[in-house]
Scaffold this active site. Structure first.
Site, PDB file in Angstrom:
ATOM      1  N   ASP A  65      34.228   0.857 -15.857  1.00 33.84           N
ATOM      2  CA  ASP A  65      34.853   1.129 -14.552  1.00 33.84           C
ATOM      3  C   ASP A  65      36.141   0.309 -14.436  1.00 33.84           C
ATOM      4  OD1 ASP A  65      35.464   1.802 -11.951  1.00 33.84           O
ATOM      5  OD2 ASP A  65      33.912   0.541 -11.052  1.00 33.84           O
ATOM      6  N   ASN A 107      29.461  -7.255  -5.338  1.00 34.85           N
ATOM      7  CA  ASN A 107      28.392  -6.270  -5.155  1.00 34.85           C
ATOM      8  C   ASN A 107      27.586  -6.043  -6.434  1.00 34.85           C
ATOM      9  OD1 ASN A 107      27.032  -4.038  -3.661  1.00 34.85           O
ATOM     10  ND2 ASN A 107      27.924  -2.851  -5.330  1.00 34.85           N
ATOM     11  N   HIS A 108      28.232  -6.194  -7.569  1.00 36.59           N
ATOM     12  CA  HIS A 108      27.546  -5.859  -8.817  1.00 36.59           C
ATOM     13  C   HIS A 108      28.150  -6.625  -9.982  1.00 36.59           C
ATOM     14  CE1 HIS A 108      30.773  -2.893  -7.939  1.00 36.59           C
ATOM     15  NE2 HIS A 108      31.157  -3.229  -9.158  1.00 36.59           N
ATOM     16  N   GLN A 173      26.494  -0.704 -13.678  1.00 36.98           N
ATOM     17  CA  GLN A 173      26.953  -1.697 -12.691  1.00 36.98           C
ATOM     18  C   GLN A 173      25.811  -2.034 -11.725  1.00 36.98           C
ATOM     19  OE1 GLN A 173      30.288   0.942 -11.615  1.00 36.98           O
ATOM     20  NE2 GLN A 173      31.589  -0.864 -11.659  1.00 36.98           N
ATOM     21  N   ASP A 175      23.596  -3.555  -8.931  1.00 34.28           N
ATOM     22  CA  ASP A 175      23.957  -4.291  -7.707  1.00 34.28           C
ATOM     23  C   ASP A 175      23.300  -5.664  -7.706  1.00 34.28           C
ATOM     24  OD1 ASP A 175      25.199  -1.964  -6.913  1.00 34.28           O
ATOM     25  OD2 ASP A 175      24.422  -2.040  -4.862  1.00 34.28           O
ATOM     26  N   ARG A 203      40.760 -10.339  -3.265  1.00 29.69           N
ATOM     27  CA  ARG A 203      40.568  -8.999  -2.733  1.00 29.69           C
ATOM     28  C   ARG A 203      39.074  -8.739  -2.999  1.00 29.69           C
ATOM     29  NH1 ARG A 203      38.557  -4.016  -5.023  1.00 29.69           N
ATOM     30  NH2 ARG A 203      39.412  -2.292  -3.819  1.00 29.69           N
ATOM     31  N   ASP A 205      35.828  -6.744  -3.312  1.00 26.29           N
ATOM     32  CA  ASP A 205      35.509  -5.371  -3.662  1.00 26.29           C
ATOM     33  C   ASP A 205      34.281  -4.868  -2.890  1.00 26.29           C
ATOM     34  OD1 ASP A 205      36.038  -3.212  -5.648  1.00 26.29           O
ATOM     35  OD2 ASP A 205      33.994  -3.668  -6.303  1.00 26.29           O
ATOM     36  N   GLU A 253      37.719  -4.745   0.988  1.00 25.23           N
ATOM     37  CA  GLU A 253      37.695  -3.284   0.899  1.00 25.23           C
ATOM     38  C   GLU A 253      36.523  -2.787   1.751  1.00 25.23           C
ATOM     39  OE1 GLU A 253      37.379   0.257  -2.473  1.00 25.23           O
ATOM     40  OE2 GLU A 253      36.149  -1.534  -2.663  1.00 25.23           O
ATOM     41  N   HIS A 321      44.832   2.025  -6.482  1.00 29.83           N
ATOM     42  CA  HIS A 321      44.398   2.312  -7.849  1.00 29.83           C
ATOM     43  C   HIS A 321      43.263   3.330  -7.893  1.00 29.83           C
ATOM     44  CE1 HIS A 321      41.619  -0.589  -6.245  1.00 29.83           C
ATOM     45  NE2 HIS A 321      40.774  -0.325  -7.222  1.00 29.83           N
ATOM     46  N   ASP A 322      42.640   3.602  -6.750  1.00 31.37           N
ATOM     47  CA  ASP A 322      41.537   4.565  -6.711  1.00 31.37           C
ATOM     48  C   ASP A 322      42.054   5.934  -6.302  1.00 31.37           C
ATOM     49  OD1 ASP A 322      39.535   2.789  -7.479  1.00 31.37           O
ATOM     50  OD2 ASP A 322      39.273   2.049  -5.432  1.00 31.37           O
TER      51      ASP A 322
HETATM   52  C1  GLC Z   1      36.036  -0.494  -5.578  1.00 33.86           C
HETATM   53  C2  GLC Z   1      37.194  -0.420  -6.534  1.00 33.86           C
HETATM   54  C3  GLC Z   1      36.938   0.703  -7.493  1.00 33.86           C
HETATM   55  C4  GLC Z   1      35.653   0.442  -8.212  1.00 33.86           C
HETATM   56  C5  GLC Z   1      34.502   0.214  -7.246  1.00 33.86           C
HETATM   57  C6  GLC Z   1      33.311  -0.363  -7.932  1.00 33.86           C
HETATM   58  O1  GLC Z   1      35.943   0.631  -4.785  1.00 33.86           O
HETATM   59  O2  GLC Z   1      38.385  -0.251  -5.828  1.00 33.86           O
HETATM   60  O3  GLC Z   1      37.984   0.860  -8.397  1.00 33.86           O
HETATM   61  O4  GLC Z   1      35.328   1.527  -9.032  1.00 33.86           O
HETATM   62  O5  GLC Z   1      34.851  -0.717  -6.261  1.00 33.86           O
HETATM   63  O6  GLC Z   1      33.553  -1.673  -8.335  1.00 33.86           O
END
Ligand code: GLC
Length: 563
Positions: A65, A107-108, A173, A175, A203, A205, A253, A321-322
């Site tokens: 990812d 998160n993971h 990934q 959690d 930043r 995530d 985010e 970037h997404d």
């Molecule tokens: C966030 C990132 C994204 C990633 C996801 C999982 O949304 O911006 O690019 O795939 O988290 O980590």
């Protein structure tokens, strides 16, 4: 507002620039970008007016990812350099007045992280509880998968121990169980480590997933009492560690509607995330652009939460970037945006967004692009750009998935766009071609061309930086009878600016009144010679080009800034 405050709360009028280390600049000829490459471009960035870099994950990772699957959160992927290169980058950036924040993924981890490898050895392994497990079959959870093209649910059976583990994203990934105090300690320690190396914040995530109580149900031992306490804890830690070196930030985010974001700021206590991306306004902005009608954007600005403290700040963006997500819009509205900006199936991602950059979406129309970036810098909050936006880079749809927008930075019209001296076949990602390819779009050429996007962005960044009322101010949407034009005013203490943006392609005249100002008040255009003043009825009529924009400062005798 005292000028000193703009230094303490630096993020309130920062210009943030996001870099994917993999594709920015390869300084070794390996075909992959690296930290030293970024260091070589700090002057370029400082010249544009960037004041804060956001580095996407550069940690060791199997890269399922794009590096958001981390196998060592303390490490630096050896393809990018080492900790020495990281520290050098921070030093040079700081010397040029540029701060650096890095991605923090709480998160993971990757399934290759030693914690997860240990956790799956047995149900009583000490690391077992670092992740989230269940013994019963979760049933169909396909509606919750973030990457529905690749995963059919958010739980995967671990054959060895016969239990399912949670993963909101890819099954590679898993959690983290952020309700576990040991995991919390690990994350705090990690933040402490990077802060000590000099970063100015993170930043953060996928925040709502990381503190999602629902999916942790069943974890009786560690169930959250109040999930937001965790964010409060992290912010407290950040504050303690960063004191003395200036405030550090957590830019979260949180892709949720405005009213739900309030809790992530910590409400009026302002004690959780320092900043959040404004996904809602972003999506309403694209709806407004699709309709050539400012109303959806005006509504979004009106729905911004009020009563937050000045320490809480919104980050605005056009693209990142997404994929461009439209998931906060109604279904009909989603279709409108997708149809307008991504008519072909190949331009879409997971049915909910667009894997495109802005110039492709706008068919390269320079007037529309320039107006959109003017909006970015004038929406109340802090602008965040993705690398390459400043020169108008396009996507490469030949590259699968979301990587289509993460192609190598186009520095010149030379080999590999000046990104790398490696053989093209060795590049970690293919360079864009076609109308937005490097022979048409590159930084070297843009520097020489006064009418380029690069010069436009540089000008906007300069005026934005010297107008903290834009970043700091309260917003009022001003009524006008011209539906395609957004008129908004930002005010901080006794300083105000009035901003006009024509989302339509035709010229128009925009009458509007500023009831709270005195007749005769001058409105001075910061970007052109054409200033005006309010008439007896506190009205003015402003001529606008198609896709025109105006930054009007309300002249004020107490204001010592140059006009
Ligand atoms: C966030 C990132 C994204 C990633 C996801 C999982 O949304 O911006 O690019 O795939 O988290 O980590």
């Amino acid at each position: 507002m005292r000028i000193t405050e703009t230094a303490d709360l630096w993020y309130n009028n920062a210009v943030i620039y996001c870099i994917d280390v993999e594709t920015y600049l390869d300084s070794t000829g390996s075909g992959t970008g690296d930290l030293h490459g970024i260091t070589q471009r700090i002057d370029y960035l400082a010249e544009i007016g960037v004041t804060c870099l956001w580095l996407m994950p550069f940690y060791p990772s199997p890269r399922r990812d794009n590096g958001y699957d981390i196998s060592d959160m303390y490490g630096v992927d050896s393809r990018y350099g080492d900790h020495g290169d990281f520290v050098e980058l921070i030093r040079v950036a700081h010397d040029r007045g540029v701060r650096v924040i890095i991605d923090l993924v709480i998160n993971h981890t990757s399934d290759q992280h030693p914690w997860f490898k240990a956790a799956r050895r047995s149900t009583d392994n000490p690391y077992r509880d670092y992740y989230v497990w269940r013994a019963d079959d979760p049933g169909d959870t396909s509606d919750q998968a973030m990457f529905p093209d690749e995963e059919d649910g958010i739980w995967t059976l671990d054959e060895r121990t016969g239990q399912w583990y949670l993963h909101h994203f890819l099954h590679t990934q898993p959690d983290l169980n952020t309700a576990n105090p040991q995991v919390r300690d690990e994350i705090a320690k990690l933040m402490g480590f990077w802060l000590q190396l000099g970063v100015d914040g993170f930043r953060v995530d996928a925040v709502p997933f990381a503190i999602n109580q629902r999916t942790l149900v069943g974890m009786d031992e560690h169930e959250f009492e109040e999930p937001h306490d965790y964010l409060r804890e992290l912010r407290g830690f950040l504050q303690r560690r960063a004191s003395g070196q200036g405030s550090a930030i957590m830019l979260g985010e949180v892709n949720l509607p405005h009213e739900e974001q309030v809790a992530f700021f910590g409400g009026e206590n302002s004690d959780q995330l320092t900043m959040q991306f404004d996904f809602f306004t972003n999506q309403r902005l694209f709806l407004a652009l699709a309709r050539n009608d400012a109303a959806p954007l005006a509504e979004a600005l009106r729905s911004r939460p009020t009563g937050l403290r000045i320490e809480s700040q919104y980050a605005n963006f056009l693209r990142n970037h997404d994929e461009l997500t439209v998931d906060l819009l109604d279904e009909d509205e989603q279709d409108e945006v997708l149809d307008a900006f991504g008519p072909e199936e190949d331009m879409r991602f997971a049915g909910r967004g667009l894997r495109r950059r802005l110039p492709g979406m706008f068919n390269g129309d320079p007037r529309k692009l320039k107006m959109a970036y003017s909006l970015l810098f004038t929406l109340p909050g802090t602008p965040v750009m993705f690398y390459g936006e400043e020169i108008g880079m396009g996507e490469n749809l030949d590259v699968p998935g979301r990587e289509a927008v993460r192609t190598p930075m186009q520095w010149s019209s030379g080999k590999n766009a000046g990104f790398s001296t490696a053989k093209p076949s060795q590049l970690s990602r293919a360079v864009t071609h076609g109308p937005f390819g490097p022979e048409h779009v590159n930084a070297a050429q843009a520097r020489r061309d006064q009418s380029s996007m690069l010069h436009h962005i540089t000008r906007l960044a300069k005026r934005y930086r010297e107008s903290p009322e834009l970043g700091w101010g309260d917003v009022t949407v001003i009524d006008t009878e011209v539906p395609q034009v957004l008129v908004h005013m930002t005010t901080w203490e006794n300083r105000s600016m009035v901003l006009l943006h024509n989302l339509g392609s035709e010229p128009t005249i925009v009458p509007f009144a500023l009831e709270d100002l005195e007749p005769g008040t001058p409105l001075v255009d910061l970007l052109s010679e054409e200033s005006c003043e309010l008439d007896e009825d506190r009205m003015t009529r402003m001529p606008m080009d198609g896709y025109g924009y105006r930054w009007l400062r309300v002249a004020n005798e107490d204001d010592h800034r140059l006009l």
